[in-house]
Every structure is written in structure tokens, then in C-alpha cells.
Design an enzyme around this catalytic site. Structure first.
Site, PDB file in Angstrom:
ATOM      1  N   HIS A 153      18.266  33.708  25.588  1.00 39.95           N
ATOM      2  CA  HIS A 153      19.029  32.469  25.829  1.00 39.95           C
ATOM      3  C   HIS A 153      18.986  31.578  24.596  1.00 39.95           C
ATOM      4  O   HIS A 153      18.113  31.744  23.732  1.00 39.95           O
ATOM      5  CB  HIS A 153      18.445  31.690  27.019  1.00 39.95           C
ATOM      6  CG  HIS A 153      18.898  32.193  28.348  1.00 39.95           C
ATOM      7  ND1 HIS A 153      18.239  33.196  29.013  1.00 39.95           N
ATOM      8  CD2 HIS A 153      19.957  31.852  29.127  1.00 39.95           C
ATOM      9  CE1 HIS A 153      18.875  33.444  30.150  1.00 39.95           C
ATOM     10  NE2 HIS A 153      19.916  32.654  30.242  1.00 39.95           N
ATOM     11  N   LYS A 172      16.901  26.094  25.996  1.00 38.31           N
ATOM     12  CA  LYS A 172      16.476  26.402  27.361  1.00 38.31           C
ATOM     13  C   LYS A 172      14.991  26.068  27.522  1.00 38.31           C
ATOM     14  O   LYS A 172      14.179  26.377  26.644  1.00 38.31           O
ATOM     15  CB  LYS A 172      16.736  27.882  27.670  1.00 38.31           C
ATOM     16  CG  LYS A 172      16.457  28.224  29.119  1.00 38.31           C
ATOM     17  CD  LYS A 172      17.091  29.519  29.540  1.00 38.31           C
ATOM     18  CE  LYS A 172      16.740  29.878  30.983  1.00 38.31           C
ATOM     19  NZ  LYS A 172      17.259  28.881  31.932  1.00 38.31           N
TER      20      LYS A 172
HETATM   21  P1  NAD Z   1      21.307  20.107  30.302  1.00 39.48           P
HETATM   22  O1  NAD Z   1      19.968  19.543  29.917  1.00 39.48           O
HETATM   23  O2  NAD Z   1      22.380  20.192  29.258  1.00 39.48           O
HETATM   24  O3  NAD Z   1      21.908  19.249  31.534  1.00 39.48           O
HETATM   25  C1  NAD Z   1      21.146  18.674  32.569  1.00 39.48           C
HETATM   26  C2  NAD Z   1      21.719  17.304  32.838  1.00 39.48           C
HETATM   27  O4  NAD Z   1      21.063  16.724  33.979  1.00 39.48           O
HETATM   28  C3  NAD Z   1      21.491  16.342  31.643  1.00 39.48           C
HETATM   29  O5  NAD Z   1      22.707  15.680  31.329  1.00 39.48           O
HETATM   30  C4  NAD Z   1      20.474  15.360  32.204  1.00 39.48           C
HETATM   31  O6  NAD Z   1      20.522  14.080  31.597  1.00 39.48           O
HETATM   32  C5  NAD Z   1      20.874  15.347  33.686  1.00 39.48           C
HETATM   33  N1  NAD Z   1      19.892  14.707  34.556  1.00 39.48           N
HETATM   34  C6  NAD Z   1      18.540  14.676  34.430  1.00 39.48           C
HETATM   35  N2  NAD Z   1      18.004  13.911  35.389  1.00 39.48           N
HETATM   36  C7  NAD Z   1      19.029  13.445  36.144  1.00 39.48           C
HETATM   37  C8  NAD Z   1      19.111  12.593  37.276  1.00 39.48           C
HETATM   38  N3  NAD Z   1      18.006  12.043  37.827  1.00 39.48           N
HETATM   39  N4  NAD Z   1      20.325  12.347  37.820  1.00 39.48           N
HETATM   40  C9  NAD Z   1      21.454  12.885  37.276  1.00 39.48           C
HETATM   41  N5  NAD Z   1      21.441  13.679  36.174  1.00 39.48           N
HETATM   42  C10 NAD Z   1      20.242  13.953  35.627  1.00 39.48           C
HETATM   43  O7  NAD Z   1      21.012  21.518  30.929  1.00 39.48           O
HETATM   44  P2  NAD Z   1      22.055  22.688  31.292  1.00 39.48           P
HETATM   45  O8  NAD Z   1      22.099  23.682  30.202  1.00 39.48           O
HETATM   46  O9  NAD Z   1      23.339  22.093  31.793  1.00 39.48           O
HETATM   47  O10 NAD Z   1      21.285  23.389  32.492  1.00 39.48           O
HETATM   48  C11 NAD Z   1      20.904  22.679  33.666  1.00 39.48           C
HETATM   49  C12 NAD Z   1      20.193  23.625  34.618  1.00 39.48           C
HETATM   50  O11 NAD Z   1      21.101  24.642  35.055  1.00 39.48           O
HETATM   51  C13 NAD Z   1      19.013  24.387  33.972  1.00 39.48           C
HETATM   52  O12 NAD Z   1      17.997  24.542  34.927  1.00 39.48           O
HETATM   53  C14 NAD Z   1      19.619  25.727  33.607  1.00 39.48           C
HETATM   54  O13 NAD Z   1      18.676  26.763  33.502  1.00 39.48           O
HETATM   55  C15 NAD Z   1      20.553  25.922  34.788  1.00 39.48           C
HETATM   56  N6  NAD Z   1      21.650  26.865  34.575  1.00 39.48           N
HETATM   57  C16 NAD Z   1      22.007  27.626  35.634  1.00 39.48           C
HETATM   58  C17 NAD Z   1      23.082  28.485  35.550  1.00 39.48           C
HETATM   59  C18 NAD Z   1      23.510  29.261  36.771  1.00 39.48           C
HETATM   60  O14 NAD Z   1      24.384  30.135  36.671  1.00 39.48           O
HETATM   61  N7  NAD Z   1      22.966  28.941  37.953  1.00 39.48           N
HETATM   62  C19 NAD Z   1      23.796  28.599  34.344  1.00 39.48           C
HETATM   63  C20 NAD Z   1      23.417  27.804  33.260  1.00 39.48           C
HETATM   64  C21 NAD Z   1      22.346  26.915  33.394  1.00 39.48           C
END
Ligand code: NAD
Length: 270
Positions: A160, A164
Site C-alpha cells: 500500500h 497507510k
Molecule cells: P484519510 O486519512 O485520507 O481520510 C480519513 C478522513 O477522516 C480524514 O479527512 C480525517 O480528517 C477524517 N476524520 C477523522 N476524524 C473524523 C471525525 N471525528 N469526523 C469526521 N471525519 C473525521 O484516509 P483514507 O485513505 O481515506 O482511508 C480511510 C480509512 O478507509 C482507512 O481505515 C483505510 O484503510 C480505509 N480504506 C478502506 C477501503 C475499503 O475498500 N474498505 C479502501 C481504502 C481505504
């Protein structure tokens, strides 16, 4: 007669996945984002989600108050944030009777318990990988493990991007769960997650994990089966985060009409 679009509320709207989900919603006519939040202090607070993503203003401005997720009441919340935040949001959704799709990975046992509690009152789709390809891969792995038998060593390798924060990835662990199911064992009893130093020989029946981090890799997973003088490898490569976003929106459309319960992407696609 066309029905009104399904209303999605989007926490983490300025995150990598939040932006992709906004774009995936814009590509469809049957869904709309009616509220968006992010963590207090991030630059995107107060910014219109359309403008943030380079298209026309939508009138939906990113708020920093959790309650804004429910004003107006959405048909479903789509949450890709962080483990504690997603678990808290799931319990709030249960209180309000609003379904939730959780794509966040790295959940600890306590967070999973919170999702299960929420699922008693509302539909909770929890999925570490919302792509169609990986959902199919899980089934392929389970079938391969049964077909190949006990003598084959199973290793799961994932890569990744460098931002991450959890390892092994939620998808790698889900593939490990699929392999363990195929063997009729619990993953926790056989997982080998951190080899370093004098580790001793590989344990029979172990499911090993190896992790790479770097650059902008969206997500690559291989399940490798080592036999005697032969090897089977099954690989999925995500080239674009939109595959997860499209799957998440598909899950949201499904969850909006689902009864209370804890579901996976397999339920959404079946
Ligand atoms: P990222 O850090 O870019 O985004 C997370 C967002 O959540 C940020 O903007 C952050 O400020 C926000 N956040 C934090 N606390 C918050 C709150 N209290 N209220 C509202 N927003 C809040 O991360 P990302 O790359 O977008 O990934 C997010 C999650 O999704 C990770 O756990 C990642 O592993 C997962 N993910 C899952 C899949 C899937 O297919 N299920 C795919 C990609 C990523």
C-alpha cells in the site's frame, strides 16, 4: 416514475476516500450527498464538497460537528475515517435508526463489538475492501484452500501507499480469514504476522503475512500457496481508489433498504 435519490451523509469528506466517494456519487443519478463532516481543524471545514472536488457547488458544506451528519436525516452514512470515529458513528446511527457503511480498517476488538451492538438496531455494512474483485478473491481463496489441502503453505503479501497507518491491511486480514475458514481454523490461532530475527522454522498450518509500504500504491494483495515444487498465486491489484468508492456507494444503496444486522460486501453483491 423515478424515486428520489438516496441521501448519503459523509464523514471524513476531505479524506482520500471521502473525495473519491463524492466523485462516485456525482457519477450516479440515484444517490446524493446531503451532509458532510470532517475533523475539527482541517482546512476543508466550511468548504463546499463540490468545490473541494473541482466541480460545481452543491450547497453541502463540510461541518466539524458530528451532529451535522444527521441534519438533514440521511438514508445512510458512509464512513471511511478511523476506527474509533467509525465505531462511535455506528452507535450514533443505531440510536437514530440510520444504516451505516463502514469501510475503515484497523478496527480493534472493542470497535468490532461496537459495530455488532449497532447492528442490533440498524443495518451495518462493514467491509475492509469494497471492490468487487477482492470480494470475489475471498471466495476464490476459501475454495483454493479446501481444494489444495493441508500440505500447502499459505502466505499473504500486500502493498500500500506510504500514508497507510495500519498493517497488515484489513484486506490482507480478510483474505487470511477466508483462508482460515477454508481450513476450518480460527485465524488468530494460526496467523504469523511479524517475522524478525531468529524466528525458527515455519509452523505447519501457519498463515503468514508480509507487508510493503511505499509511494502511491492503491492496494495490491497476493495469496500465495506453496506446495512441493509448485506454487499457486492469486493476485488483485487496485489501480484506482474509485473501485473502492464505487463499491462503497453500491453498498450504501443496498444498506439504505436493509434490515438491522451486520453485513459484508458479499451480502451486498449476492
Ligand atoms: P484519510 O486519512 O485520507 O481520510 C480519513 C478522513 O477522516 C480524514 O479527512 C480525517 O480528517 C477524517 N476524520 C477523522 N476524524 C473524523 C471525525 N471525528 N469526523 C469526521 N471525519 C473525521 O484516509 P483514507 O485513505 O481515506 O482511508 C480511510 C480509512 O478507509 C482507512 O481505515 C483505510 O484503510 C480505509 N480504506 C478502506 C477501503 C475499503 O475498500 N474498505 C479502501 C481504502 C481505504
Amino acid at each position: 416514475m423515478s424515486s428520489s435519490p438516496i441521501r448519503i451523509s459523509l464523514p471524513g469528506a476531505s479524506g482520500r476516500m471521502g473525495r473519491m466517494i463524492t466523485k462516485a456519487v456525482a457519477d450516479r443519478g440515484d444517490v446524493t450527498i446531503t451532509a458532510a463532516t470532517d475533523r475539527p481543524g482541517v482546512d476543508a471545514i466550511g468548504v463546499d464538497i463540490g468545490r473541494l472536488n473541482g466541480f460545481d457547488e452543491t450547497g453541502v458544506v463540510i461541518a466539524d460537528q458530528t451532529e451535522a451528519l444527521f441534519n438533514p436525516t440521511p438514508d445512510v452514512v458512509v464512513d471511511f475515517t478511523s476506527p474509533q470515529v467509525s465505531a462511535d458513528h455506528a452507535l450514533l446511527c443505531a440510536e437514530k435508526g440510520v444504516p451505516i457503511v463502514v469501510g475503515t480498517t484497523g478496527l480493534a476488538a472493542e470497535h468490532i463489538e461496537m459495530l455488532k451492538t449497532a447492528a442490533e438496531k440498524t443495518a451495518v455494512v462493514w467491509c475492509a475492501n469494497t471492490s468487487v474483485g477482492v470480494t470475489m478473491l475471498e471466495q476464490l481463496v476459501e475454495d483454493a484452500v479446501r481444494a489444495l489441502g493441508e500440505d500447502w503453505d499459505i502466505e499473504i503479501v500486500e502493498a500500500h501507499h506510504k500514508h497507510k497507518v495500519d498493517a497488515p491491511s484489513g484486506t490482507a486480514l480478510a483474505l487470511g480469514e477466508a483462508a482460515a475458514r477454508g481450513r476450518g481454523v480460527a485465524l488468530d490461532d494460526v496467523a504469523d504476522r511479524g517475522r524478525d530475527g531468529i524466528t525458527g522454522e515455519r509452523q505447519d498450518g501457519a498463515i503468514g503475512f508480509a507487508v510493503m509500504r511505499g509511494g502511491d500504491v492503491v492496494g495490491e494483495h497476493s495469496v500465495v500457496f506453496y506446495g512441493q515444487a509448485e506454487r499457486v498465486e492469486i493476485t488483485h491489484r487496485a489501480m484506482d481508489r474509485m473501485v473502492f468508492a464505487r463499491g462503497a456507494v453500491r453498498a450504501a444503496v443496498w444498506a439504505a433498504k436493509a434490515k438491522p444486522g451486520l453485513y459484508s460486501m458479499k451480502d451486498v453483491l449476492s
